[in-house]
Design a protein around this motif. Structure first.
Motif, PDB file in Angstrom:
ATOM      1  N   SER A  20      -0.028   5.859   8.666  1.00 57.24           N
ATOM      2  CA  SER A  20       1.261   5.485   7.846  1.00 57.24           C
ATOM      3  C   SER A  20       1.270   4.092   7.158  1.00 57.24           C
ATOM      4  N   THR A  21       0.365   3.153   7.876  1.00 55.49           N
ATOM      5  CA  THR A  21       0.459   1.910   7.128  1.00 55.49           C
ATOM      6  C   THR A  21      -0.384   2.028   5.678  1.00 55.49           C
ATOM      7  N   PHE A  22      -1.522   2.937   5.838  1.00 58.79           N
ATOM      8  CA  PHE A  22      -2.511   3.389   4.674  1.00 58.79           C
ATOM      9  C   PHE A  22      -1.439   3.800   3.638  1.00 58.79           C
ATOM     10  N   ALA A  23      -0.548   4.803   4.002  1.00 59.65           N
ATOM     11  CA  ALA A  23       0.086   5.423   2.973  1.00 59.65           C
ATOM     12  C   ALA A  23       1.235   4.471   2.512  1.00 59.65           C
ATOM     13  N   LYS A  24       1.775   3.569   3.027  1.00 64.21           N
ATOM     14  CA  LYS A  24       2.899   2.693   2.784  1.00 64.21           C
ATOM     15  C   LYS A  24       2.051   1.531   1.767  1.00 64.21           C
ATOM     16  N   LEU A  25       0.836   1.099   2.092  1.00 63.75           N
ATOM     17  CA  LEU A  25       0.247   0.235   1.129  1.00 63.75           C
ATOM     18  C   LEU A  25       0.146   0.807  -0.196  1.00 63.75           C
ATOM     19  N   VAL A  26      -0.215   2.106  -0.120  1.00 63.99           N
ATOM     20  CA  VAL A  26      -0.497   3.034  -1.368  1.00 63.99           C
ATOM     21  C   VAL A  26       0.981   2.678  -2.263  1.00 63.99           C
ATOM     22  N   GLN A  27       1.987   2.915  -1.463  1.00 66.82           N
ATOM     23  CA  GLN A  27       3.312   2.531  -2.219  1.00 66.82           C
ATOM     24  C   GLN A  27       3.713   1.208  -2.502  1.00 66.82           C
ATOM     25  N   ARG A  28       2.898   0.348  -1.927  1.00 64.72           N
ATOM     26  CA  ARG A  28       2.900  -1.287  -2.079  1.00 64.72           C
ATOM     27  C   ARG A  28       4.242  -1.621  -1.209  1.00 64.72           C
ATOM     28  N   LEU A  29       4.611  -0.926  -0.127  1.00 63.26           N
ATOM     29  CA  LEU A  29       5.702  -1.346   0.731  1.00 63.26           C
ATOM     30  C   LEU A  29       5.415  -2.560   1.219  1.00 63.26           C
ATOM     31  N   TYR A  30       4.205  -3.076   1.390  1.00 64.68           N
ATOM     32  CA  TYR A  30       3.854  -4.535   1.825  1.00 64.68           C
ATOM     33  C   TYR A  30       2.698  -4.959   0.748  1.00 64.68           C
ATOM     34  N   ASP A  31       2.628  -6.177   0.522  1.00 67.60           N
ATOM     35  CA  ASP A  31       1.736  -6.666   0.058  1.00 67.60           C
ATOM     36  C   ASP A  31       0.522  -7.176   1.097  1.00 67.60           C
ATOM     37  N   ILE A  32      -0.580  -6.768   0.348  1.00 66.53           N
ATOM     38  CA  ILE A  32      -2.030  -7.040   1.295  1.00 66.53           C
ATOM     39  C   ILE A  32      -2.307  -8.439   1.291  1.00 66.53           C
ATOM     40  N   ASP A  33      -3.037  -8.730   2.070  1.00 69.61           N
ATOM     41  CA  ASP A  33      -3.556 -10.143   2.374  1.00 69.61           C
ATOM     42  C   ASP A  33      -4.604 -10.609   1.562  1.00 69.61           C
ATOM     43  N   ALA A  34      -5.808  -9.473   1.570  1.00 70.03           N
ATOM     44  CA  ALA A  34      -6.818  -9.645   0.609  1.00 70.03           C
ATOM     45  C   ALA A  34      -7.213  -8.312   0.125  1.00 70.03           C
ATOM     46  N   GLY A  35      -8.041  -8.296  -0.970  1.00 74.76           N
ATOM     47  CA  GLY A  35      -8.565  -7.382  -1.443  1.00 74.76           C
ATOM     48  C   GLY A  35      -7.476  -6.515  -2.707  1.00 74.76           C
ATOM     49  N   ARG A  36      -7.864  -5.500  -3.082  1.00 79.73           N
ATOM     50  CA  ARG A  36      -7.039  -4.714  -4.067  1.00 79.73           C
ATOM     51  C   ARG A  36      -7.099  -3.279  -3.815  1.00 79.73           C
ATOM     52  N   ILE A  37      -5.693  -3.053  -4.208  1.00 79.44           N
ATOM     53  CA  ILE A  37      -5.397  -1.441  -4.204  1.00 79.44           C
ATOM     54  C   ILE A  37      -4.950  -0.943  -5.452  1.00 79.44           C
ATOM     55  N   SER A  38      -5.848  -0.203  -6.347  1.00 77.55           N
ATOM     56  CA  SER A  38      -5.481   0.280  -7.331  1.00 77.55           C
ATOM     57  C   SER A  38      -5.130   1.933  -7.660  1.00 77.55           C
ATOM     58  N   ILE A  39      -4.372   2.191  -8.384  1.00 77.79           N
ATOM     59  CA  ILE A  39      -4.156   3.745  -8.731  1.00 77.79           C
ATOM     60  C   ILE A  39      -4.569   3.754 -10.209  1.00 77.79           C
ATOM     61  N   ASP A  40      -5.331   4.744 -10.430  1.00 71.71           N
ATOM     62  CA  ASP A  40      -5.761   5.031 -11.851  1.00 71.71           C
ATOM     63  C   ASP A  40      -6.125   3.736 -12.622  1.00 71.71           C
ATOM     64  N   GLY A  41      -7.143   2.778 -11.830  1.00 71.08           N
ATOM     65  CA  GLY A  41      -7.378   1.757 -12.536  1.00 71.08           C
ATOM     66  C   GLY A  41      -6.219   0.297 -12.659  1.00 71.08           C
ATOM     67  N   GLN A  42      -5.038   0.833 -11.963  1.00 70.64           N
ATOM     68  CA  GLN A  42      -4.019  -0.331 -12.246  1.00 70.64           C
ATOM     69  C   GLN A  42      -3.961  -0.878 -10.812  1.00 70.64           C
ATOM     70  N   ASP A  43      -3.976  -2.021 -10.813  1.00 65.34           N
ATOM     71  CA  ASP A  43      -3.779  -2.919  -9.541  1.00 65.34           C
ATOM     72  C   ASP A  43      -2.330  -2.506  -9.159  1.00 65.34           C
ATOM     73  N   VAL A  44      -2.100  -2.247  -7.943  1.00 63.58           N
ATOM     74  CA  VAL A  44      -0.552  -1.851  -7.636  1.00 63.58           C
ATOM     75  C   VAL A  44       0.277  -3.078  -7.419  1.00 63.58           C
ATOM     76  N   SER A  45      -0.534  -4.168  -7.220  1.00 59.03           N
ATOM     77  CA  SER A  45       0.470  -5.551  -7.303  1.00 59.03           C
ATOM     78  C   SER A  45       0.959  -5.842  -8.553  1.00 59.03           C
ATOM     79  N   GLN A  46       0.185  -5.347  -9.477  1.00 56.98           N
ATOM     80  CA  GLN A  46       0.576  -5.977 -11.085  1.00 56.98           C
ATOM     81  C   GLN A  46       1.307  -5.164 -11.885  1.00 56.98           C
ATOM     82  N   VAL A  47       1.890  -3.995 -11.258  1.00 55.01           N
ATOM     83  CA  VAL A  47       2.820  -3.032 -11.986  1.00 55.01           C
ATOM     84  C   VAL A  47       4.091  -3.107 -11.513  1.00 55.01           C
ATOM     85  N   THR A  48       5.271  -2.566 -12.234  1.00 54.64           N
ATOM     86  CA  THR A  48       6.458  -2.906 -11.441  1.00 54.64           C
ATOM     87  C   THR A  48       6.686  -1.661 -10.312  1.00 54.64           C
ATOM     88  N   GLN A  49       7.127  -2.305  -9.050  1.00 54.64           N
ATOM     89  CA  GLN A  49       7.135  -1.418  -7.884  1.00 54.64           C
ATOM     90  C   GLN A  49       8.133  -0.084  -8.278  1.00 54.64           C
TER      91      GLN A  49
END
Ligand code: ATP
Length: 621
Positions: free
Chosen positions: A402-431
């Protein structure tokens, strides 16, 4: 506050970083500044009222002197009427001015209170899931509404009571000083002593007890909310008495702390009464000792008594008002804390909207840990999900699915690394834009206490009734909804308690169908369904998943056989990956072991095809 939680009562200790009074005042000032004209009107009216009220004792004394002169034929009746007219005129003007500025104040107060509660709600809604996990919903709701009423009390006290009272005291000190410097000096000193004593008692004696009492009050709210929310669990364990006992501890603590706060309030009031008596005695003594002529003595005594009568109620209440303001400041403290708590997961400045694409998801060297966990759950996690791929996550409970799925939705910010969807960093777009591109059917769907139609259409508020019904049909929810007396207008109870677990899940699936998002997260989406309904819904979900990227979390492995790829999680690590057929053939593999365990439990599950060597190893085992 971001780190503070409502959960353990100990965390509510009174001395936990109390917000300074000036911070609360600055917070309130921010709201007043937003309505400058109304606030300026209020100040102007208050000042005018003070100037008029300062005239009352002098006019009262003049009237007594004129009446006394009238008795001795030393004045004409017209003089008495004129003085009485002035006195009445001033009373009337005070009344009118107060009416005007108080009406203005009501507009201002209601406007600010609405804004306050809306801002609090707005902020709390945007706090992270972690924040909400750590704070009782009941306590948060109380903090916001209590803060709104605390503002009302603080603003009234400052602007309607304390402000005019202080203005009057200064006005009377000046007026008395002009009559007799000794009188003015005594009045000024005595009032200052009174104010200093009142404020000191308020802040150092009464307020600390109030803080403890407020915290106990919040704990009572939290305890109530916790037990009532979990009433089903309480019932199932027949533990009402245990819960009564637990609540009794909280309410008893509240009783003791509140009683102490009230008694301290009484003590402070008693000290003030004694000081007020000294004030009046001193003023009368000065007037009687320092004036020679009888008329002057009469006039002076009437002036002093009239002044005392006017200021008495203000002074008498000043201690109460300071305490009131102090209590309101303490109560507003929680709302100020909410206002100054930065959202834990924030949009970066000028973040663009997420642009949905084919649905490729990438985890690159992701490290993530929950704040209250000793070590990260994911370390250097790398996963690539292809566009349109059906990815199943399996593993033991607590493995991190479930944590994996929550990170895809950016319900939490990660401590290091990068999660992107279609090349867009999830932390850089509006939630908001990111999350609308992801439909989630959670393990335990929560529904609003609104109609079924509203709940389904929540994913797409503009959806027509036909679209809602179509989605409900696909999710096999229409059958049970249609049987209800009020059909789609049925209210579902708090969090959807009036529906069975399976019905709630079907509503959640209908909601996801209607959302029509390019990425799907099914977190045990069919766990509460009976086998027949699950089979039917699996078909609907298969149709729904077509052309979309789907992350499917499942304990019942029979539901993920068709997945393109299965990731097996163990304590935050991916220990195996492959298709069902590949994994089930892997001798000694974890997935194979899980399948075997379920096959053992569920007779109906087909015997997995295994390679000869794997077959051997199982037989030998
Ligand atoms: P399940 O199959 O039971 O749903 P899971 O594999 O989905 O389990 P997660 O819910 O991702 O597991 O939890 C992974 C770990 O993180 C667990 O140890 C869990 O206790 C912990 N955890 C989950 N949510 C939180 C949270 N909000 N705060 C702190 N720890 C959490």
């Amino acid at each position: 506050m971001s780190g503070a939680t409502d959960m353990p009562p100990a965390a509510n200790a009174a001395d936990e970083n109390p917000t300074a009074a000036r911070e609360v005042l600055a917070f309130v000032w921010g709201y007043w500044r937003a309505v400058p004209l109304r606030f300026a009107g209020m100040l102007l009216g208050t000042t005018l009222g003070v100037v008029l009220e300062v005239q009352i004792p002098r006019l009262s004394a003049d009237l007594v002197v004129v009446v006394e002169q009238l008795l001795r034929d030393a004045a004409a009746p017209a003089d008495a009427w004129r003085t009485a007219g002035w006195l009445l005129g001033v009373f009337g003007a005070v009344f009118l001015v107060k009416q005007l500025y108080l009406r203005n104040w009501m507009y201002l107060a209601s406007q600010v209170m609405q804004q306050l509660v809306a801002d609090g709600f707005r902020r709390v809604q945007r706090f992270s899931q972690e924040w909400h996990t750590n704070h009782f919903a009941g306590s948060t709701q109380r903090k916001i509404t209590r803060g709104m009423w605390a503002y009302d009390s603080l603003a009234d006290t400052l602007v309607i009571d304390l402000g005019p009272a202080l203005g009057l005291l200064v006005g009377f000190t000046i007026a008395m000083g002009l009559r007799d410097p000794a009188l003015g000096l005594y009045f000024g000193i005595a009032v200052s002593v009174f104010l200093a004593a009142s404020i000191a008692m308020s802040i150092h004696y009464v307020a600390p007890a109030n803080v403890l009492s407020n915290d106990a009050d919040t704990t009572v709210g939290g305890a109530l909310a916790d037990s009532i929310t979990c009433n089903t669990v309480v019932k199932s364990f027949g533990s009402e008495e245990r819960e009564d006992e637990r609540f009794h501890m909280a309410s008893q603590d509240w009783r003791l702390k509140s009683r102490r706060a009230w008694l301290r309030s009484m003590d402070a009031g008693a000290v003030q009464s004694v000081l007020l008596l000294c004030l009046l005695g001193g003023l009368l003594g000065i007037v009687l000792l320092r004036t020679e002529a009888a008329t002057d003595r009469v006039e002076g005594a009437v002036y002093v008594i009239a002044t005392y009568l006017v200021v008495h109620s203000y002074l008498r209440n000043i201690g109460w008002q300071v305490r009131n303001a102090q209590r309101a400041i303490n109560e507003l403290d929680d709302l100020v804390e909410i206002a100054r708590t930065e959202p834990q997961v924030e949009n970066v400045p000028a973040a663009p909207s997420f642009q949905p694409g084919p649905g490729a998801i990438d985890f690159d060297d992701v490290r993530f840990g929950y704040r209250n966990q000793p070590r990260p759950i994911f370390e250097k996690l790398c996963v690539h999900v292809r566009p349109g791929e059906k990815l199943a996550l399996v593993g033991e409970s607590g493995a991190g699915k479930s944590t994996f799925a929550k990170l895809v939705q950016r319900l939490y910010d990660i401590d290091a690394g990068r999660i992107s969807i279609d090349g867009q960093d999830v932390s850089q777009v509006t939630q908001e834009s990111l999350r609308t591109a992801i439909s989630v059917v959670p393990q335990e769907p929560i529904l609003f206490h609104r109609s079924l139609a509203e709940n389904i259409a929540y994913a797409r508020p503009g959806a027509s009734r036909d679209e809602v019904i179509r989605a409900a049909r696909q999710a096999h929810a229409h059958e049970f909804i249609d049987r209800l007396d009020h059909g789609y207008e049925t209210l579902v109870g708090e969090r959807g308690v009036k529906l069975s677990g399976g019905e709630r899940q079907r509503v959640a699936i209908a909601r996801a169908i209607l959302a029509d998002a390019p990425i799907l997260v099914l977190d045990e989406a069919t766990s509460s369904l009976d086998s027949l309904t699950e089979h039917l819904i699996q078909e609907a979900l298969t149709t729904l998943m077509r052309g979309r990227t789907a992350i499917v979390i499942a304990h019942r492995l029979s539901t993920i056989r068709q997945a393109d790829r299965i990731l097996v999680f163990d304590d935050g690590h991916i220990i195996e990956e492959g298709s069902h057929d590949e994994l089930v053939r892997r001798a000694g593999g974890r997935y194979r072991e899980l399948v075997q365990m379920q096959a053992f439990v569920v007779d109906a599950l087909e015997e997995p095809e295994v390679e000869p060597e794997a077959q051997d190893s199982r037989e030998s085992a």
